[in-house]
Design an enzyme around this catalytic site. Structure first.
Site, PDB file in Angstrom:
ATOM      1  N   TYR A 158      73.700   1.146  98.638  1.00 12.09           N
ATOM      2  CA  TYR A 158      72.954   2.357  99.000  1.00 12.09           C
ATOM      3  C   TYR A 158      73.785   3.276  99.876  1.00 12.09           C
ATOM      4  O   TYR A 158      74.838   2.885 100.376  1.00 12.09           O
ATOM      5  CB  TYR A 158      71.641   1.989  99.683  1.00 12.09           C
ATOM      6  CG  TYR A 158      71.740   1.538 101.123  1.00 12.09           C
ATOM      7  CD1 TYR A 158      72.273   0.289 101.457  1.00 12.09           C
ATOM      8  CD2 TYR A 158      71.303   2.350 102.168  1.00 12.09           C
ATOM      9  CE1 TYR A 158      72.344  -0.126 102.776  1.00 12.09           C
ATOM     10  CE2 TYR A 158      71.373   1.941 103.491  1.00 12.09           C
ATOM     11  CZ  TYR A 158      71.897   0.700 103.795  1.00 12.09           C
ATOM     12  OH  TYR A 158      71.978   0.298 105.101  1.00 12.09           O
ATOM     13  N   LYS A 161      78.272  -1.538 101.402  1.00 13.61           N
ATOM     14  CA  LYS A 161      76.940  -1.130 101.895  1.00 13.61           C
ATOM     15  C   LYS A 161      75.853  -1.626 100.940  1.00 13.61           C
ATOM     16  O   LYS A 161      75.301  -0.857 100.142  1.00 13.61           O
ATOM     17  CB  LYS A 161      76.897   0.389 102.075  1.00 13.61           C
ATOM     18  CG  LYS A 161      75.759   0.867 102.967  1.00 13.61           C
ATOM     19  CD  LYS A 161      75.977   2.295 103.384  1.00 13.61           C
ATOM     20  CE  LYS A 161      74.793   2.918 104.081  1.00 13.61           C
ATOM     21  NZ  LYS A 161      74.443   2.307 105.358  1.00 13.61           N
ATOM     22  N   GLU A 195      79.056  -4.794 115.181  1.00 11.87           N
ATOM     23  CA  GLU A 195      78.461  -3.450 115.172  1.00 11.87           C
ATOM     24  C   GLU A 195      76.990  -3.582 115.550  1.00 11.87           C
ATOM     25  O   GLU A 195      76.523  -4.675 115.882  1.00 11.87           O
ATOM     26  CB  GLU A 195      78.639  -2.784 113.799  1.00 11.87           C
ATOM     27  CG  GLU A 195      78.087  -3.603 112.662  1.00 11.87           C
ATOM     28  CD  GLU A 195      78.468  -3.085 111.276  1.00 11.87           C
ATOM     29  OE1 GLU A 195      78.684  -1.883 111.112  1.00 11.87           O
ATOM     30  OE2 GLU A 195      78.521  -3.915 110.354  1.00 11.87           O
ATOM     31  N   LEU A 209      80.762  -2.165 108.616  1.00 11.36           N
ATOM     32  CA  LEU A 209      80.674  -1.074 107.648  1.00 11.36           C
ATOM     33  C   LEU A 209      81.585   0.068 108.124  1.00 11.36           C
ATOM     34  O   LEU A 209      81.537   0.434 109.304  1.00 11.36           O
ATOM     35  CB  LEU A 209      79.228  -0.571 107.560  1.00 11.36           C
ATOM     36  CG  LEU A 209      79.021   0.482 106.462  1.00 11.36           C
ATOM     37  CD1 LEU A 209      78.965  -0.181 105.097  1.00 11.36           C
ATOM     38  CD2 LEU A 209      77.757   1.281 106.706  1.00 11.36           C
TER      39      LEU A 209
END
Ligand code: PDD
Length: 281
Positions: free
Chosen positions: A33, A144, A176, A201
């Site tokens: 996505y 992702k 993250e 990411l």
């Protein structure tokens, strides 16, 4: 009012949008996505998001479901049909519909779904309070994918403690946030953020912010940091397409920058918005 969403070639009211129970996105989270911010009716960092989409798909042996020109047209049309001034476009591509089988299906058309969300993107930001928790996600966080249950669980863990988000920790170092990239600022003004790898990411906002940071003549260190180091930082912040630059004022109960949004984070957010607006399409 009902939104207009896009599903496999058609714009339809959201109540009429349908996906098969055999869709591999539903059965296997076999899908990727993108979330692209919209400001003043225009798309922010669009090329970056599409480049990352192409890469995510490639890593999973999938292809772009439509060509680049069509994709841009679909984004713009969806923004227009839903009168989105500020918000985002969510896009998901799945491997499509096939009998449940762990082996990838052959020659199955991909599923492409897109919808919009309205959001106030430029409101003043109070600082966020974060907790830390082990990073229990898979080993290819650079892709992702829609496997977002660990992210959702970590966000819920923070909410249950009355906090805003969770910084994820692996082998003693922060990877993250649950849905954002993380940064700390040292006493002498260096900005530290984890280097790119399969562990995080590659944020599109991260790339844009680091470019701006360099242009401002500020020093960047791309390396892993611990929660202990973060607690001693002058400031901390996080970035994503939906939050831009968001200050962090508490980590595991330790207050940062006097409990107020750090001045550098606030400035970077302003500069980021100004630049992103200029380059919006
Ligand atoms: N999330 N890291 C993770 C795990 C993310 O899910 C995101 C974005 C980011 C920031 O990437 P970008 O700057 O390209 O948005 C980092 C989106 C916004 C979401 O899932 O809603």
């Amino acid at each position: 009012m009902s939104r207009t969403v896009y599903v496999n070639g058609a714009f339809v009211p959201e109540e009429e949008a349908k996906i098969s129970v055999f869709d591999r996105g539903f059965l296997f989270a076999d899908a990727v996505y993108e979330v692209t911010a919209v400001m003043d009716g225009k798309l922010l960092e669009y090329d970056g998001h599409m480049a990352r989409l192409e890469r995510s798909l490639g890593e999973l042996e999938m292809e772009m479901p439509v060509d680049r020109a069509t994709m841009l047209e679909l984004h713009r049309e969806l923004v227009k049909r839903n009168n989105i001034e500020n918000g985002c476009v969510y896009l998901q591509v799945t491997r499509g519909v096939a009998d449940r089988n762990f082996v990838f299906p052959k020659d199955t058309p991909e599923t492409l779904v897109m919808f919009t969300q309205t959001k106030t993107l430029t409101e003043p930001k109070s600082g966020l309070k974060v907790i830390s928790a082990p990073d229990i996600r898979w080993g290819r966080r650079d892709i992702k994918t829609v496997q977002l249950l660990p992210a959702s669980l970590s966000k819920m863990a923070a909410k249950k403690q009355g906090k805003d988000d969770t910084w994820l920790v692996e082998d003693g170092f922060v990877t993250e946030g649950s849905s954002n990239n993380t940064y700390i600022v040292t006493e002498d003004g260096r900005i530290i953020t984890r280097q790119l790898s399969n562990s995080i990411l590659p944020g599109i906002t991260r790339a844009a912010v680091l470019k701006l940071v360099a242009e401002q003549g500020l020093e960047i260190e791309e390396r892993a940091f611990t929660i202990e180091e973060a607690k001693k930082a002058k400031e901390a912040f996080m970035t994503s397409a939906t939050c831009f630059v968001w200050p962090v004022v508490e980590i595991d109960g330790t207050e940062l920058s006097g409990g107020q949004p750090g001045p550098l984070a606030v400035r970077l957010n302003e500069i980021y918005i100004e630049e992103a607006r200029k380059n919006a399409i």
